[in-house]
Design an enzyme around this catalytic site. Structure first.
Site, PDB file in Angstrom:
ATOM      1  N   ILE A  63       0.826  -1.216   0.000  1.00 11.13           N
ATOM      2  CA  ILE A  63       0.000   0.000   0.000  1.00 11.13           C
ATOM      3  C   ILE A  63       0.856   1.260   0.000  1.00 11.13           C
ATOM      4  O   ILE A  63       0.459   2.280  -0.582  1.00 11.13           O
ATOM      5  CB  ILE A  63      -1.016  -0.027   1.177  1.00 11.13           C
ATOM      6  CG1 ILE A  63      -2.156   0.956   0.895  1.00 11.13           C
ATOM      7  CG2 ILE A  63      -0.345   0.263   2.517  1.00 11.13           C
ATOM      8  CD1 ILE A  63      -2.992   0.643  -0.302  1.00 11.13           C
ATOM      9  N   SER A 115      12.024   1.146   6.650  1.00  7.28           N
ATOM     10  CA  SER A 115      11.583  -0.191   6.283  1.00  7.28           C
ATOM     11  C   SER A 115      12.789  -1.108   6.383  1.00  7.28           C
ATOM     12  O   SER A 115      13.926  -0.667   6.165  1.00  7.28           O
ATOM     13  CB  SER A 115      11.042  -0.182   4.851  1.00  7.28           C
ATOM     14  OG  SER A 115      10.004  -1.096   4.677  1.00  7.28           O
ATOM     15  N   ARG A 116      12.536  -2.374   6.729  1.00  3.30           N
ATOM     16  CA  ARG A 116      13.666  -3.277   6.877  1.00  3.30           C
ATOM     17  C   ARG A 116      14.198  -3.708   5.517  1.00  3.30           C
ATOM     18  O   ARG A 116      15.359  -4.051   5.374  1.00  3.30           O
ATOM     19  CB  ARG A 116      13.269  -4.477   7.732  1.00  3.30           C
ATOM     20  CG  ARG A 116      12.866  -4.079   9.148  1.00  3.30           C
ATOM     21  CD  ARG A 116      12.070  -5.148   9.820  1.00  3.30           C
ATOM     22  NE  ARG A 116      10.952  -5.585   8.974  1.00  3.30           N
ATOM     23  CZ  ARG A 116      10.121  -6.555   9.296  1.00  3.30           C
ATOM     24  NH1 ARG A 116      10.263  -7.200  10.427  1.00  3.30           N
ATOM     25  NH2 ARG A 116       9.144  -6.877   8.476  1.00  3.30           N
ATOM     26  N   LYS A 126      -5.328   1.842   8.011  1.00  2.00           N
ATOM     27  CA  LYS A 126      -6.386   1.068   8.634  1.00  2.00           C
ATOM     28  C   LYS A 126      -5.956  -0.387   8.749  1.00  2.00           C
ATOM     29  O   LYS A 126      -5.205  -0.843   7.889  1.00  2.00           O
ATOM     30  CB  LYS A 126      -7.718   1.177   7.887  1.00  2.00           C
ATOM     31  CG  LYS A 126      -7.643   0.942   6.384  1.00  2.00           C
ATOM     32  CD  LYS A 126      -7.471  -0.380   5.747  1.00  2.00           C
ATOM     33  CE  LYS A 126      -7.882  -1.682   6.190  1.00  2.00           C
ATOM     34  NZ  LYS A 126      -7.652  -2.732   5.142  1.00  2.00           N
ATOM     35  N   ASP A 182      -9.839  -7.688   7.147  1.00  2.00           N
ATOM     36  CA  ASP A 182      -8.921  -6.661   6.622  1.00  2.00           C
ATOM     37  C   ASP A 182      -9.621  -5.867   5.511  1.00  2.00           C
ATOM     38  O   ASP A 182      -9.689  -4.637   5.599  1.00  2.00           O
ATOM     39  CB  ASP A 182      -7.604  -7.281   6.146  1.00  2.00           C
ATOM     40  CG  ASP A 182      -6.682  -6.228   5.567  1.00  2.00           C
ATOM     41  OD1 ASP A 182      -6.043  -5.504   6.333  1.00  2.00           O
ATOM     42  OD2 ASP A 182      -6.636  -6.097   4.323  1.00  2.00           O
TER      43      ASP A 182
HETATM   44  P1  NAP Z   1       2.578  -5.433   3.114  1.00  2.00           P
HETATM   45  O1  NAP Z   1       2.697  -5.358   1.631  1.00  2.00           O
HETATM   46  O2  NAP Z   1       2.802  -6.711   3.787  1.00  2.00           O
HETATM   47  O3  NAP Z   1       3.583  -4.308   3.643  1.00  2.00           O
HETATM   48  C1  NAP Z   1       3.717  -3.905   4.952  1.00  2.00           C
HETATM   49  C2  NAP Z   1       5.172  -3.533   5.193  1.00  2.00           C
HETATM   50  O4  NAP Z   1       5.319  -3.380   6.607  1.00  2.00           O
HETATM   51  C3  NAP Z   1       6.108  -4.623   4.780  1.00  2.00           C
HETATM   52  O5  NAP Z   1       6.582  -4.377   3.486  1.00  2.00           O
HETATM   53  C4  NAP Z   1       7.202  -4.597   5.827  1.00  2.00           C
HETATM   54  O6  NAP Z   1       8.280  -3.830   5.339  1.00  2.00           O
HETATM   55  C5  NAP Z   1       6.589  -3.896   6.999  1.00  2.00           C
HETATM   56  N1  NAP Z   1       6.379  -4.877   8.067  1.00  2.00           N
HETATM   57  C6  NAP Z   1       5.712  -6.047   8.016  1.00  2.00           C
HETATM   58  N2  NAP Z   1       5.752  -6.685   9.193  1.00  2.00           N
HETATM   59  C7  NAP Z   1       6.486  -5.906   9.999  1.00  2.00           C
HETATM   60  C8  NAP Z   1       6.893  -6.032  11.348  1.00  2.00           C
HETATM   61  N3  NAP Z   1       6.570  -7.098  12.087  1.00  2.00           N
HETATM   62  N4  NAP Z   1       7.624  -5.039  11.880  1.00  2.00           N
HETATM   63  C9  NAP Z   1       7.960  -3.973  11.147  1.00  2.00           C
HETATM   64  N5  NAP Z   1       7.608  -3.804   9.843  1.00  2.00           N
HETATM   65  C10 NAP Z   1       6.879  -4.756   9.289  1.00  2.00           C
HETATM   66  O7  NAP Z   1       1.164  -4.914   3.614  1.00  2.00           O
HETATM   67  P2  NAP Z   1       0.208  -3.845   2.917  1.00  2.00           P
HETATM   68  O8  NAP Z   1      -0.727  -4.513   1.993  1.00  2.00           O
HETATM   69  O9  NAP Z   1       0.992  -2.701   2.406  1.00  2.00           O
HETATM   70  O10 NAP Z   1      -0.691  -3.450   4.189  1.00  2.00           O
HETATM   71  C11 NAP Z   1      -0.181  -2.632   5.229  1.00  2.00           C
HETATM   72  C12 NAP Z   1      -1.363  -1.948   5.872  1.00  2.00           C
HETATM   73  O11 NAP Z   1      -2.079  -1.200   4.884  1.00  2.00           O
HETATM   74  C13 NAP Z   1      -2.372  -2.942   6.486  1.00  2.00           C
HETATM   75  O12 NAP Z   1      -2.868  -2.445   7.692  1.00  2.00           O
HETATM   76  C14 NAP Z   1      -3.476  -3.003   5.426  1.00  2.00           C
HETATM   77  O13 NAP Z   1      -4.744  -3.293   5.995  1.00  2.00           O
HETATM   78  C15 NAP Z   1      -3.436  -1.589   4.879  1.00  2.00           C
HETATM   79  N6  NAP Z   1      -3.981  -1.489   3.516  1.00  2.00           N
HETATM   80  C16 NAP Z   1      -3.576  -2.354   2.536  1.00  2.00           C
HETATM   81  C17 NAP Z   1      -4.155  -2.259   1.254  1.00  2.00           C
HETATM   82  C18 NAP Z   1      -3.754  -3.177   0.126  1.00  2.00           C
HETATM   83  O14 NAP Z   1      -4.398  -3.118  -0.930  1.00  2.00           O
HETATM   84  N7  NAP Z   1      -2.713  -3.981   0.247  1.00  2.00           N
HETATM   85  C19 NAP Z   1      -5.139  -1.301   1.007  1.00  2.00           C
HETATM   86  C20 NAP Z   1      -5.459  -0.413   2.005  1.00  2.00           C
HETATM   87  C21 NAP Z   1      -4.888  -0.522   3.250  1.00  2.00           C
HETATM   88  P3  NAP Z   1       9.790  -4.245   5.708  1.00  2.00           P
HETATM   89  O15 NAP Z   1       9.871  -5.746   5.744  1.00  2.00           O
HETATM   90  O16 NAP Z   1      10.612  -3.630   4.620  1.00  2.00           O
HETATM   91  O17 NAP Z   1      10.059  -3.615   7.048  1.00  2.00           O
END
Ligand code: NAP
Length: 313
Positions: free
Chosen positions: A13, A35-36, A89, A167
């Site tokens: 996101i 970010s890691r 969110k 989610d």
């Molecule tokens: P994602 O692709 O898994 O990315 C989240 C990032 O957070 C990861 O790339 C990771 O980056 C970091 N992360 C993950 N676990 C972690 C931990 N334990 N400690 C520290 N950093 C961590 O997830 P996403 O889809 O972007 O979703 C993130 C948030 O946005 C969620 O709450 C989701 O509900 C919301 N959201 C997502 C979407 C969608 O379409 N995907 C839409 C709207 C809202 P590093 O490994 O580089 O640190």
């Protein structure tokens, strides 16, 4: 004048929506990422949040795009360091920690914003205006999508605190709590848990409505073919259909104003969130509406749990 902002959690996101929205806004200057693994070209990158807070006191605002479980520690550290905080969110993993963050922001005299991007979808405000003053007979939320398509490889959504089908479902609840003139509360739910996962793959919810409306929701992550994100309402003044996650609106079968289609399914939502965050920082206000999350918490409290077939990617 633009404000410097740091973005933490460079995942799907952040890349798809946050970075383009910040870059397109005159309010913001993307000054650092944390970010890691992820980085953004041309932007100073940190892999440790404390290091960012210490090294860049000039960055007064941070936007947290991490999954919900790790988010609290980042938000609390930012608030303690006197930074304004914008939360993806859901705003946290539990209601209590969200209340704690709001209290910390008040104490520190900074802004915190629990964003609900689906509330910013193109036709949500029009749906809210249309429902105002009408008697609601029935409202049905249907949120059915293919988890393999929208969350490939995201282990966290299947782990405790990752919410599973809630989610995306919480997006529907964020619209519901925005457009309904009268608040509803959960009276029953069934949650379907794959036998090899910690979060539900499907859920059905029923709500009490103060004027007797029949209000329900169905969320399912096993959807093949067409993806469905609709809210249908029957009222004493006609029928409403909010479709495509709030992007399209039909009243009595007639589609309302055409919306701009640029292939971005969340068109306009994140620019509006960042515009609101800029206004909150400038006014020093807090926006921490937890009502969508309350319904999710109630579903986990009250819901009947059913074990279903294992889910494998
Ligand atoms: P994602 O692709 O898994 O990315 C989240 C990032 O957070 C990861 O790339 C990771 O980056 C970091 N992360 C993950 N676990 C972690 C931990 N334990 N400690 C520290 N950093 C961590 O997830 P996403 O889809 O972007 O979703 C993130 C948030 O946005 C969620 O709450 C989701 O509900 C919301 N959201 C997502 C979407 C969608 O379409 N995907 C839409 C709207 C809202 P590093 O490994 O580089 O640190």
């Amino acid at each position: 004048m633009s404000m410097k902002i740091a973005l933490a959690g460079i995942g799907k996101i952040a890349r798809d929506q946050h970075v383009p929205s910040i870059n397109a806004s005159a309010d913001w200057d993307l000054a650092a990422t944390v970010s890691r693994h992820g980085t953004v070209d041309g932007v100073e990158a940190f892999d440790d949040f404390a290091a960012l807070l210490a090294a860049r006191p000039d960055i007064k605002v941070v936007s947290l795009c991490l999954p919900p479980v790790p988010r609290f520690d980042y938000a609390a550290a930012a608030l303690k360091a006197g930074r304004h905080v914008m939360l993806e969110k859901p705003p946290g993993a539990t209601l209590s920690e969200c209340h704690a963050l709001a209290a910390m922001a008040r104490e520190a005299g900074v802004s915190i914003y629990a964003t609900w991007h689906s509330r910013e979808a193109a036709q949500v405000a029009a749906a809210k205006a249309w429902l105002k003053g009408k008697r609601l007979y029935r409202l049905k939320v249907t949120w059915k999508e293919d988890v393999r398509r929208w969350h490939p490889g995201q282990a966290w959504i299947w782990q405790a605190g990752g919410l599973g089908v809630f989610d995306p479902g919480i997006n529907a609840l964020s619209i519901l709590t925005e457009i309904l003139p009268d608040p509803v509360h959960l009276t029953g739910a069934t949650l379907e848990f794959p036998e090899n996962r910690e979060t539900p793959i499907a859920a059905s919810l029923r709500f009490f409505h103060p004027h007797g409306g029949d209000v329900s929701a169905v969320f399912d992550w096993r959807q093949d073919g067409d993806q469905i994100w609709t809210i249908e309402a029957e009222t004493d003044g006609g029928n409403l259909l909010l479709a495509d996650g709030g992007a399209k609106l039909a009243i009595d079968g007639h589609w309302q104003a055409e919306t701009h289609d640029d292939g971005n399914p969340l068109h306009g939502e994140y620019p509006r969130l960042y515009s609101r965050m800029a206004a909150l920082v400038r006014s020093g206000d807090i926006d921490m509406d937890l009502s969508p999350m309350t319904h999710v918490a109630d579903a986990f409290l009250l819901g009947k749990r059913v074990t279903v077939d294992p889910f494998d990617e």
